[in-house]
Design a protein around this motif. Structure first.
Motif, short mmCIF file in Angstrom:
data_model
loop_
_atom_site.label_atom_id
_atom_site.label_comp_id
_atom_site.label_asym_id
_atom_site.label_seq_id
_atom_site.Cartn_x
_atom_site.Cartn_y
_atom_site.Cartn_z
N LEU A 280 0.83 -1.21 0.00
CA LEU A 280 0.00 0.00 0.00
C LEU A 280 0.86 1.26 0.00
O LEU A 280 0.53 2.25 -0.67
N ALA A 281 1.95 1.23 0.75
CA ALA A 281 2.84 2.39 0.80
C ALA A 281 3.45 2.69 -0.56
O ALA A 281 3.55 3.85 -0.98
N GLU A 282 3.87 1.65 -1.26
CA GLU A 282 4.46 1.85 -2.59
C GLU A 282 3.42 2.37 -3.58
O GLU A 282 3.74 3.19 -4.45
N LEU A 283 2.18 1.92 -3.47
CA LEU A 283 1.12 2.47 -4.31
C LEU A 283 0.84 3.93 -3.95
O LEU A 283 0.65 4.78 -4.83
N TRP A 284 0.82 4.21 -2.66
CA TRP A 284 0.54 5.58 -2.17
C TRP A 284 1.64 6.53 -2.60
O TRP A 284 1.41 7.74 -2.75
N HIS A 285 2.85 6.00 -2.78
CA HIS A 285 4.00 6.82 -3.15
C HIS A 285 3.74 7.64 -4.42
O HIS A 285 4.30 8.74 -4.58
N PHE A 286 2.88 7.15 -5.31
CA PHE A 286 2.60 7.88 -6.55
C PHE A 286 1.84 9.19 -6.29
O PHE A 286 1.95 10.13 -7.08
N SER A 293 12.70 12.48 5.59
CA SER A 293 12.90 13.80 6.21
C SER A 293 11.58 14.47 6.57
O SER A 293 11.49 15.20 7.56
N LEU A 294 10.55 14.23 5.75
CA LEU A 294 9.21 14.76 6.05
C LEU A 294 8.39 13.78 6.89
O LEU A 294 7.35 14.15 7.41
N TRP A 295 8.85 12.52 6.98
CA TRP A 295 8.18 11.45 7.72
C TRP A 295 6.71 11.37 7.28
O TRP A 295 5.79 11.37 8.10
N THR A 296 6.51 11.31 5.98
CA THR A 296 5.15 11.27 5.43
C THR A 296 4.43 10.01 5.88
O THR A 296 5.06 8.99 6.17
N PRO A 297 3.09 10.04 5.94
CA PRO A 297 2.33 8.84 6.33
C PRO A 297 2.62 7.63 5.45
O PRO A 297 2.57 6.49 5.93
N SER A 298 2.93 7.85 4.18
CA SER A 298 3.32 6.71 3.33
C SER A 298 4.64 6.11 3.83
O SER A 298 4.85 4.89 3.75
N PHE A 299 5.51 6.94 4.36
CA PHE A 299 6.76 6.47 4.95
C PHE A 299 6.49 5.70 6.24
O PHE A 299 7.14 4.69 6.53
N VAL A 300 5.52 6.18 7.03
CA VAL A 300 5.11 5.46 8.25
C VAL A 300 4.65 4.05 7.89
O VAL A 300 5.04 3.06 8.51
N LEU A 301 3.81 3.96 6.86
CA LEU A 301 3.26 2.67 6.45
C LEU A 301 4.36 1.75 5.94
O LEU A 301 4.42 0.56 6.28
N LEU A 302 5.25 2.28 5.10
CA LEU A 302 6.33 1.48 4.54
C LEU A 302 7.27 0.95 5.63
O LEU A 302 7.56 -0.26 5.69
#
Length: 407
Positions: A280-286, A293-302
């Motif tokens: 899901l994180a890799e899909l969200w990455h798009f 550095s921003l600690w984005t929620p997609s990074f949290v998931l990954l």
């Protein structure tokens, strides 16, 4: 030789309490070992790609190290609170008193972590420069935030949430923190010194998180001081919100491990959750870039997904296959993770403070010893491995003497 290594490892493992989860100790040790490895190359000009952080969006193996540690903090916290809770039932008044004691202990621990982080930030003096001013170039430009400071802040916030919220509340907090973070990053407007208004940007030096760090902490107290139009910190104020979510994800992983299901079922659950989270994180990455550095929620998931997979692998190795000797050195590092981080930080700074000839001790060692023997990239990696080896001797001595640095 092999027999002595086996005996060494067996002695370490025999000293562990029977009820401890060896896999968690091993993963904690692996994580802090990787952190020290990537932080101490022989030369920052010669580092293999996987041992570097991603330049901006995207990720490398190195980017997973710090969030792994944050998730492990959450796992350990849940186990610790569960042990305290199982020691006895309390009345409502006694429970409130017990909670207050936990909060007070957490506040002290967080303050110590924050203070240790500031100590490392201040532990430097340029002996090679006679004109160096410690007051102007260090005290007045102190970086307020950092790795240990983030751990302290995240730990305290997570303790409060875990104490007063059940499973649903913790999931709600995890989701809510990521949502609030996203709303701020995508929709809150901010201005630069020229009066230009921005919103919704996730650029290096131009985001709501960068603007907030720049405005509240000041240019001279941030890691990326030269970033434009806003200086910012990778352990900054706004990105602390999703970092707390990472810690809460560790709490939820620990709750899964505390269920009455079989060990094999728990491992399958961790693997399934981890694979789904990574996918899901890799899909969200798009649409929402993975960015440490921003600690984005997609990074949290990954990062949480990969941590769940790594934990499942460690449990399978240690508790299903009973292959345990490999974990012994990491148990030594993990048992004293904060002390290891502090001592490694002090030693690394000493190497770039001590002048030798026309340069500094670290450069002299790399240029005179490691680079001629192994080349640029391999020499830089060899330096880091020797640094780890020497650190192990010191940390094993502490472990054997029973000295555990508890913050």
């Amino acid at each position: 030789m092999l027999a002595s290594v086996k005996g060494h490892c067996d002695a370490i493992l025999a000293s562990l309490p029977a009820q401890r989860l060896l896999a968690l100790d091993a993963l904690r040790g692996l994580t802090i070992t990787a952190m020290i490895l990537v932080n101490n190359p022989g030369s920052w000009s010669h580092v293999y790609g996987p041992l570097r952080h991603a330049e901006w969006h995207g990720w490398t193996l190195t980017d997973l190290i710090f969030p792994f540690f944050i998730v492990i903090v959450g796992i350990s916290l849940q186990f610790s609170l569960q042990r305290q809770s199982s020691q006895g039932q309390h009345s409502q008044g006694q429970k409130s008193q017990a909670n207050w004691q936990v909060i007070r202990h957490a506040a002290v621990r967080s303050a110590k972590l924050f203070g240790l982080g500031l100590f490392l930030a201040l532990f430097y003096y340029n002996f090679a420069d006679p004109a160096y001013s410690y007051l102007e170039q260090k005290l007045l430009t102190l970086r307020w935030l950092g790795v240990l400071q983030r751990i302290g802040l995240v730990y305290f916030a997570t303790v409060l949430i875990v104490l007063y919220c059940g499973s649903r509340g913790r999931i709600a907090w995890l989701t809510g923190l990521c949502l609030v973070y996203l709303l701020g990053m995508l929709y809150l407007p901010y201005q630069d010194s020229q009066g230009n208004t921005f919103s919704g940007l996730l650029l290096f030096g131009n985001s709501f998180a960068a603007w907030l760090d720049h405005t509240l902490l000041g240019v001279n107290h941030l890691y990326y001081r030269t970033a434009t139009p806003f200086a910012f910190d990778p352990e900054g104020i706004w990105s602390t919100l999703p970092a707390i979510a990472s810690c809460l994800s560790g709490v939820l992983l620990a709750q899964w491990l505390q269920t009455e299901r079989s060990l094999a079922h728990k491992i399958r659950g961790l693997l399934l959750a981890g694979v789904i989270a990574v996918w899901l994180a890799e899909l969200w990455h798009f649409s929402l870039p993975i960015n440490k550095s921003l600690w984005t929620p997609s990074f949290v998931l990954l990062s949480t997904g990969y941590c769940a997979i790594a934990l499942a692998a460690c449990i399978w190795l240690c508790d299903i296959k009973r292959w345990r000797r490999w974990s012994a050195p990491f148990v030594v590092f993990g048992a004293n993770a904060i002390l290891f981080f502090m001592l490694a930080g002090i030693m690394a700074r000493a190497l770039v403070m001590i002048p030798v000839g026309d340069g500094l001790l670290k450069g002299w060692l790399f240029n005179r010893l490691f680079q001629p023997l192994f080349g640029n990239l391999n020499g830089s990696l060899a330096f880091a491995l020797v640094f780890l080896g020497l650190s192990y001797l010191l940390m094993h001595w502490c472990y054997r003497k029973g000295y555990i640095f508890k913050v």
